[in-house]
Write an enzyme that holds these catalytic residues in place. Structure first.
Site: not given
Ligand code: GLC
Length: 704
Positions: A225, A258-261
Site C-alpha cells: 500500500n 503494509s508499508d513500513w509501520a
C-alpha cells in the site's frame, strides 16, 4: 502441498505470527533465531530503517540467512520470505527507474531484472519491494526517481518488465516482486512526500491503476500500500481499493504487505484510537502482512477474542501468504545456494541501459559526436562522483563498480583534463584557453532524491549556474551533461549549451555510456518519460492533459486567446517522448488498411491495422522510438489531447528504411467512465505516429 492442512495445524498465535514481518540485520540475528524456535514469523525485511534507501545497511551473509531459515523449517516447516528494497540493482547498479523508462526498452529492462535477481538470490534475498509503479507529474516529489514516469502505458510496460524479470516467466517464481505503492502515491500534494491526494474514479482508472493492473496481469506475487490517504481514506485501510478493486476487479491473487509501520500510523491521522483498532481496520481492508510495527502481532488475538476479527479472515490472509511461498517453491527448497553469475554481463547490461536512457536534448550544428583527438576540458564535481550517479535506493551497490563520467571521457580521449571551477584561480582558467571543447557536468546528490526527499523548487542552483558561467568564459563549444534524478528547470541556461545530454542518475556504468555517446560509438536513443517544465510554477504539466473549453491548453500551443501565464510560455521546456538522435528519421505517411470499423466488430476483437515507413536519412545507424498516440475526438467524457497507446524501439541502419506496424483495437480505443466501467464509443479518433508526443503526422479512424 495441502496448504489447508498446514493452516489447520497452526495455532491462532502461529497464524498471527505468519502475518507479521520483522526487521532483520546483524544486530537482530541472535534474537530472531531464538524467536523462531517458538514462533511462526512470516517474513523478515533486511533493512534497519524506514527509509532504507538512504540508510547504510548491516547485511547478513547468505549463510546466516540460511541459518535463520533452518530454524524456521525445523520448528514449524513454514519457510520465511526475506524481503529487501532492490529497486534498480543490488551489486551492479542500473539507472534509476525513471531513467529505465527513458530507454523505452522494456525487453532490455526485463533482462536486467533477471540479472538483478541473480544477485539477490546470491545474497539471501527472495523478495524485492519493486517495481514502484506510482505515476507522477511532480518533479518536486523525491520519489519520482523511482517511478516509471507520467504515462500509464509506459508504466504498464515497465511493470511487466520488472515483474517478469524478477519472477521469471515460468510458473515457478524466482524472487517475488512487489507492486508498490498501491495507489496514487505520486499525487502527494505539493510534491510533499506522504501527503494526501484526491483522485476521481475516472482518473484513478485511466491513469493511476493501469501500471498496477499490468503487474497483476503478469502475476506479481505481492502488492504494497501507499502511505498517503486518497480521497480522505488512508490506503492502508481502504477496503474498496485493496479488496473490491485490487482483488475483486483486477483479480490479484497474491498477498498485500503494509508499508513500513503504515498500520500503526493510523493512530496519527485520527483514524484509529489505538493499535488494535488500526490492526482490525487494515486486516479487514485487505492488508495481509504487517511490516515491522507489530500491530497484528500484539493485538489480533484480542481482536479475535472480542469478536472484532474472525478466524476466517485471519485464515484467508495466511492462505494468501502461504500460497505465494508455495508458488515460489520455498516449501521444497527454502535455502539459498551460491548463484554463479557473470559480473561482466551485469556491467554490460547496466551500460546498455544507461546508454539507451540518456536523452539528447540539444545538438546545435552537430556539436556531437566529438572527435577523440580534441582537447577536452571537463568541469563540475559531478563528473568525478561515484555515489550520487547511482541514485537513491542503491546503497547495497558496490560503489567501486562506478565508472565516473570523467573516467568514461578520459578513457576514450587522452587529451582530456579536469578543471576545478570551485577554486577561483583565473590564471589557471587561462591554462584552459587552448582547449577545443568544454564539458560541464552538473547534477544533484542522491540524498535529495527518493523517500522523504522532496524539493520545493526544481530550478538550478547558483552553483550550477556558476559552473556553466565558468564554462562559457572559455568561449568554446559547451556541452552540458545533466546528472539529476528528476526533471529540473534549466530554461534560463539552455542557450549556454551547444549540446545537452540528460544522463539521469545513470548507475554504475554511466561513465562508459556517456563516453560511447559523446564520441559516437553509440547513438543517443533515450526519450523523456516525463515532461520537463520551464519552471517550478508550471507543475503539474503533463502531455496527456485535456483541452479546455477555451481552447487554451498550452502544452500543444494551440493558444487561441492568451498564454496560460504571463511570466512564462505555456508549453513545456521539453515534451513527453522527446529525444534527439545523431541521425534524422523521416516518417512517411500512415497507412491504414480499413479506417472504419463497426463498434460490434471492435468489441469482437477486430483491429485497425496501421503501418508507417521510417527512413534513416542521416549519417548514423541508430535506434528510434516510434510512438503511437491516440486522441478520442468525441466522447461522453473529456478525453486527453494525446495518449501514448503503443511504441516500438527499432534500429534503422543509415540510408535504410523500416516499416513499423501498430494494431489498434478495443484496448487502445476505450476508457473507464466515472462509474469505473470500461467503455468503447462510436466516433472519430486521430492516430498520431512520430518521435514524440507533439507528432503532427496523423490519420483519422472511425468506429461506426
Ligand atoms: C519505505 C518505503 C517503501 C519500502 C519500505 C521498506 O518506507 O515507502 O517503498 O519498500 O519502506 O523499506
Amino acid at each position: 502441498m495441502n496448504l489447508t492442512d498446514v493452516i489447520n495445524k497452526m495455532s491462532l498465535r502461529n497464524k498471527i505470527e505468519q502475518l507479521s514481518q520483522f526487521r532483520l540485520t546483524r544486530d537482530d540475528f541472535e534474537e530472531m533465531k531464538d524467536k523462531l524456535k517458538n514462533e511462526c514469523i512470516g517474513s523478515f525485511i533486511l533493512a534497519d530503517s524506514a527509509t532504507a534507501g538512504n540508510a547504510e545497511l548491516k547485511p547478513l551473509t547468505r549463510e546466516q540467512i540460511n541459518e535463520i531459515q533452518k530454524v524456521a523449517m525445523e520448528n514449524h516447516g513454514i519457510p520465511l520470505l526475506f524481503g529487501h528494497d532492490v529497486i534498480h540493482g543490488h551489486k551492479i547498479c542500473m539507472p534509476i527507474p525513471l531513467a529505465l523508462s527513458a530507454s523505452f526498452n522494456p525487453e532490455l529492462v526485463e533482462n536486467s531484472y533477471k540479472y538483478i535477481a541473480e544477485e539477490c538470490r546470491n545474497d539471501g534475498i527472495n523478495w524485492s519491494f519493486a517495481p514502484m509503479l506510482d505515476l507522477c507529474r511532480d518533479p518536486r516529489w523525491g520519489r519520482i526517481i523511482e517511478c516509471p514516469g507520467e504515462d500509464p502505458y509506459l508504466g504498464e510496460k515497465m511493470a511487466e518488465a520488472v515483474v517478469k524479470g524478477f519472477q521469471g516467466d515460468d510458473d515457478k517464481i524466482n524472487i517475488a516482486a512487489c507492486a508498490k505503492h498501491f495507489v496514487g502515491y505520486g499525487t502527494a500534494e505539493g510534491g510533499r512526500d506522504y501527503h494526501r491526494g484526491e483522485i476521481s474514479e475516472y482518473t484513478l482508472r485511466n491513469y493511476y491503476l493501469r501500471a498496477f493492473d499490468s503487474a497483476v496481469k503478469n502475476g506479481v506475487a505481492t502488492v504494497m500500500n501507499s502511505f498517503n490517504e486518497i480521497n480522505g481514506i488512508p490506503n492502508v485501510c481502504n477496503k474498496h481499493l485493496l479488496t473490491d478493486v485490487l482483488r475483486g476487479e483486477m483479480g490479484f491473487d497474491g498477498f498485500v504487505i503494509s508499508d513500513w509501520a503504515a498500520i500503526e500510523q493510523l493512530t496519527n491521522n485520527g483514524i484509529a484510537e489505538d493499535k488494535q483498532k488500526a490492526a482490525e481496520l487494515c486486516l479487514d481492508a485487505g492488508i495481509d502482512m504487517d511490516m515491522v510495527d507489530c500491530c497484528y502481532y500484539d493485538n489480533l488475538e484480542k481482536s479475535v477474542e472480542e469478536g472484532k476479527i474472525s478466524i476466517k479472515t485471519i485464515d484467508e490472509a495466511v492462505m494468501r501468504i502461504l500460497s505465494v511461498k508455495e508458488k515460489m517453491g520455498l516449501f521444497e527448497n527454502p535455502y539459498f545456494e551460491t548463484v554463479e553469475y557473470s559480473k561482466e554481463k551485469h556491467r554490460q547490461i547496466s551500460k546498455e541501459l544507461a546508454t539507451e536512457s540518456i536523452v539528447l536534448l540539444k545538438n546545435n550544428n552537430n556539436t556531437l559526436p566529438l572527435d577523440k583527438n580534441q582537447k577536452i576540458c571537463v568541469m563540475g564535481q559531478m563528473a568525478n562522483d561515484k555515489r550520487a550517479v547511482l541514485g537513491s535506493w542503491s546503497l547495497d551497490c558496490d560503489i567501486n563498480e562506478t565508472v565516473t563520467i570523467y573516467d568514461g571521457i578520459k578513457s576514450r580521449a587522452e587529451n582530456t583534463f579536469y578543471f576545478d571551477c570551485s577554486i577561483p584561480k583565473d590564471r589557471t582558467l587561462e591554462d584552459t584557453y587552448d582547449t577545443d571543447v568544454v564539458i560541464v557536468v552538473i547534477g544533484e546528490s542522491d540524498k535529495i532524491t527518493g523517500e522523504a526527499n522532496s524539493i520545493a523548487s526544481i530550478e538550478l542552483s547558483d552553483e550550477h549556474k556558476h559552473l556553466i558561467k565558468c564554462a562559457k568564459k572559455l568561449n568554446k563549444k559547451v556541452i552540458g551533461i545533466l546528472s539529476f534524478g528528476r526533471p529540473r528547470a534549466f530554461e534560463s541556461v539552455i542557450d549556454d549549451f551547444d549540446a545537452l545530454l540528460y544522463a539521469w542518475h545513470g548507475g554504475s556504468q554511466i561513465g562508459n555510456a556517456i563516453g560511447d555517446i559523446l564520441f559516437g560509438d553509440s547513438c543517443p536513443s533515450g526519450k523523456l518519460p516525463i515532461t520537463f517544465p520551464r519552471m517550478t510554477g508550471q507543475i503539474p504539466i503533463y502531455y496527456n492533459c485535456t483541452a479546455t473549453g477555451k481552447g487554451v491548453d498550452g502544452y500543444y500551443n494551440k493558444i487561441l486567446s492568451h498564454p496560460n501565464y504571463w511570466d512564462t510560455e505555456s508549453s513545456p521546456l521539453f515534451p513527453f517522448g522527446f529525444g534527439l538522435s545523431y541521425t534524422q528519421f523521416e516518417y512517411g505517411q500512415i497507412n491504414v488498411q480499413q479506417s472504419v470499423i463497426s463498434l460490434e466488430e471492435i468489441k469482437e476483437g477486430k483491429t485497425f491495422d496501421l503501418s508507417i515507413n521510417i527512413k534513416n536519412t542521416g549519417d548514423f545507424s541508430a535506434k528510434e522510438v516510434v510512438q503511437c498516440y491516440i486522441k478520442d475526438c468525441l466522447a461522453s467524457m473529456v478525453r486527453p489531447q494525446r495518449e501514448l497507446k503503443l511504441f516500438e524501439k527499432v534500429m534503422i541502419q543509415k540510408d535504410k528504411s523500416q516499416t513499423v506496424t501498430f494494431r489498434i483495437g478495443a484496448e487502445q480505443l476505450g476508457f473507464y467512465n466515472s462509474q469505473g466501467k470500461y467503455i468503447i464509443e462510436k466516433g472519430d479518433f486521430r492516430v498520431y505516429i512520430g518521435s514524440d508526443c507533439l507528432a503532427n503526422n496523423y490519420v483519422t479512424i472511425s468506429i461506426k
